[in-house]
Design a protein around this motif. Structure first.
Motif, PDB file in Angstrom:
ATOM      1  N   ILE A  57     -24.266  53.285 -39.755  1.00 55.65           N
ATOM      2  CA  ILE A  57     -25.510  53.410 -38.841  1.00 55.65           C
ATOM      3  C   ILE A  57     -26.834  53.349 -39.698  1.00 55.65           C
ATOM      4  O   ILE A  57     -27.624  52.382 -39.263  1.00 55.65           O
ATOM      5  N   TRP A  58     -26.927  53.806 -40.634  1.00 60.70           N
ATOM      6  CA  TRP A  58     -28.085  53.675 -41.355  1.00 60.70           C
ATOM      7  C   TRP A  58     -28.323  52.224 -42.106  1.00 60.70           C
ATOM      8  O   TRP A  58     -29.326  51.535 -42.022  1.00 60.70           O
ATOM      9  N   ALA A  59     -27.107  51.760 -42.403  1.00 61.65           N
ATOM     10  CA  ALA A  59     -27.265  50.426 -42.977  1.00 61.65           C
ATOM     11  C   ALA A  59     -27.353  49.297 -41.739  1.00 61.65           C
ATOM     12  O   ALA A  59     -28.362  48.730 -41.891  1.00 61.65           O
ATOM     13  N   ARG A  60     -26.852  49.690 -40.526  1.00 65.99           N
ATOM     14  CA  ARG A  60     -27.106  48.792 -39.335  1.00 65.99           C
ATOM     15  C   ARG A  60     -28.799  48.915 -39.084  1.00 65.99           C
ATOM     16  O   ARG A  60     -29.162  47.681 -38.630  1.00 65.99           O
ATOM     17  N   LEU A  61     -29.267  50.146 -39.119  1.00 70.13           N
ATOM     18  CA  LEU A  61     -30.753  50.139 -38.839  1.00 70.13           C
ATOM     19  C   LEU A  61     -31.535  49.226 -39.844  1.00 70.13           C
ATOM     20  O   LEU A  61     -32.694  48.973 -39.394  1.00 70.13           O
ATOM     21  N   ASN A  62     -31.020  49.208 -40.831  1.00 70.37           N
ATOM     22  CA  ASN A  62     -31.763  48.365 -41.854  1.00 70.37           C
ATOM     23  C   ASN A  62     -31.368  46.752 -41.903  1.00 70.37           C
ATOM     24  O   ASN A  62     -31.765  46.184 -42.884  1.00 70.37           O
ATOM     25  N   GLY A  63     -30.610  46.684 -40.687  1.00 75.62           N
ATOM     26  CA  GLY A  63     -30.431  44.915 -40.603  1.00 75.62           C
ATOM     27  C   GLY A  63     -29.063  44.616 -41.391  1.00 75.62           C
ATOM     28  O   GLY A  63     -28.908  43.246 -41.304  1.00 75.62           O
ATOM     29  N   VAL A  64     -28.335  45.537 -41.442  1.00 71.88           N
ATOM     30  CA  VAL A  64     -26.864  45.021 -42.279  1.00 71.88           C
ATOM     31  C   VAL A  64     -25.720  45.496 -41.434  1.00 71.88           C
ATOM     32  O   VAL A  64     -25.750  46.625 -40.922  1.00 71.88           O
ATOM     33  N   GLY A  68     -21.267  43.001 -43.815  1.00 68.56           N
ATOM     34  CA  GLY A  68     -21.996  42.873 -44.858  1.00 68.56           C
ATOM     35  C   GLY A  68     -23.041  41.576 -44.524  1.00 68.56           C
ATOM     36  O   GLY A  68     -23.882  41.474 -45.271  1.00 68.56           O
ATOM     37  N   ALA A  69     -22.985  40.877 -43.385  1.00 66.68           N
ATOM     38  CA  ALA A  69     -23.838  39.789 -43.075  1.00 66.68           C
ATOM     39  C   ALA A  69     -25.169  40.351 -42.387  1.00 66.68           C
ATOM     40  O   ALA A  69     -25.294  41.316 -41.998  1.00 66.68           O
ATOM     41  N   SER A  70     -26.409  39.855 -42.711  1.00 74.15           N
ATOM     42  CA  SER A  70     -27.530  40.224 -42.427  1.00 74.15           C
ATOM     43  C   SER A  70     -27.647  39.591 -41.003  1.00 74.15           C
ATOM     44  O   SER A  70     -27.422  38.625 -40.586  1.00 74.15           O
ATOM     45  N   LEU A  71     -28.537  40.530 -40.105  1.00 74.47           N
ATOM     46  CA  LEU A  71     -28.909  40.065 -38.939  1.00 74.47           C
ATOM     47  C   LEU A  71     -30.020  39.073 -38.890  1.00 74.47           C
ATOM     48  O   LEU A  71     -30.432  38.423 -37.922  1.00 74.47           O
ATOM     49  N   GLN A  72     -30.561  38.782 -40.061  1.00 74.12           N
ATOM     50  CA  GLN A  72     -31.679  37.806 -40.199  1.00 74.12           C
ATOM     51  C   GLN A  72     -31.440  36.644 -39.657  1.00 74.12           C
ATOM     52  O   GLN A  72     -32.186  35.934 -39.169  1.00 74.12           O
ATOM     53  N   GLN A  73     -30.172  36.031 -39.992  1.00 77.55           N
ATOM     54  CA  GLN A  73     -29.721  34.828 -39.507  1.00 77.55           C
ATOM     55  C   GLN A  73     -29.683  34.645 -38.079  1.00 77.55           C
ATOM     56  O   GLN A  73     -30.153  33.675 -37.241  1.00 77.55           O
ATOM     57  N   ALA A  74     -29.441  35.889 -37.289  1.00 81.55           N
ATOM     58  CA  ALA A  74     -29.337  35.693 -35.850  1.00 81.55           C
ATOM     59  C   ALA A  74     -30.939  35.809 -35.333  1.00 81.55           C
ATOM     60  O   ALA A  74     -31.112  34.898 -34.386  1.00 81.55           O
ATOM     61  N   PHE A  75     -31.612  36.384 -36.013  1.00 81.39           N
ATOM     62  CA  PHE A  75     -33.070  36.248 -35.936  1.00 81.39           C
ATOM     63  C   PHE A  75     -33.763  34.933 -35.871  1.00 81.39           C
ATOM     64  O   PHE A  75     -34.339  34.288 -34.699  1.00 81.39           O
ATOM     65  N   ASN A 153     -26.175  43.046 -30.954  1.00 77.99           N
ATOM     66  CA  ASN A 153     -25.209  43.069 -32.044  1.00 77.99           C
ATOM     67  C   ASN A 153     -24.422  44.392 -32.148  1.00 77.99           C
ATOM     68  O   ASN A 153     -23.408  44.239 -32.516  1.00 77.99           O
ATOM     69  N   GLU A 154     -25.467  45.415 -31.851  1.00 81.64           N
ATOM     70  CA  GLU A 154     -24.518  46.804 -32.309  1.00 81.64           C
ATOM     71  C   GLU A 154     -23.492  47.137 -31.305  1.00 81.64           C
ATOM     72  O   GLU A 154     -22.387  47.295 -31.364  1.00 81.64           O
TER      73      GLU A 154
END
Length: 167
Positions: A57-64, A68-75, A153-154
């Motif tokens: 959860i902590w990792a997902r809150l930080n966008g991972v 392991g793929a980042s949500l930055q691409q979705a943004f 995504n979550e």
């Protein structure tokens, strides 16, 4: 009327307490063996699962994501995000122009001229403040869209029913 409302609230609170109590009994029951002794290996296992889920959860809150793929691409691929970023850029330019125009007018006038042109200056101030508010709302909208994408995504990646209920 108010007495009825208070009674309804009391009943609702009582029902919630009963539901929580039943949930706690069920949770505590999984750590107690049939003979009444405490099942320490089960507690340890549950603690490990909780720590693992908390780390995820902590990792997902930080966008991972867990993969392991980042949500930055979705943004970056979201058309709504692109539109909002474009609007923000336009509003920033508009705010900058309005502020420059106002400052230029202030520098140009002497004290008496400022008094005479007070109405015009006030209109310029209002224009700057309006653009500033529009920019603030648009930035807030961008952040809400980002939060929406995170939550969507979550929910899409969560397999545990309990996790989905929490979301």
């Amino acid at each position: 009327s108010s007495r009825l409302a208070v009674d309804e609230i009391r009943e609702e609170v009582r029902q919630r307490v009963l539901r929580v109590g039943q949930g706690l009994e069920k949770r505590v029951g999984q750590f107690v063996r049939e003979d009444g002794s405490i099942d320490f290996p089960e507690i340890t296992s549950a603690a490990r699962v909780t720590v693992t889920k908390s780390s995820e959860i902590w990792a997902r809150l930080n966008g991972v994501t867990p993969e392991g793929a980042s949500l930055q691409q979705a943004f970056e691929e979201s058309p709504v995000m692109w539109d909002l970023r474009s609007t923000i850029e336009q509003l920033e330019k508009k705010l900058d122009d309005a502020s420059r125009k106002r400052e230029k007018r202030l520098r140009k006038e002497d004290q008496l001229g400022k008094l005479i042109k007070a109405r015009e200056l006030r209109e310029m101030d209002d224009s700057v403040n309006t653009v500033r508010r529009m920019l603030a709302v648009t930035v807030l909208e961008l952040e809400l869209e980002r939060i929406y994408l995170y939550l969507r995504n979550e929910v899409e990646t969560t397999s545990d029913f309990m996790d989905q209920q929490l979301l």
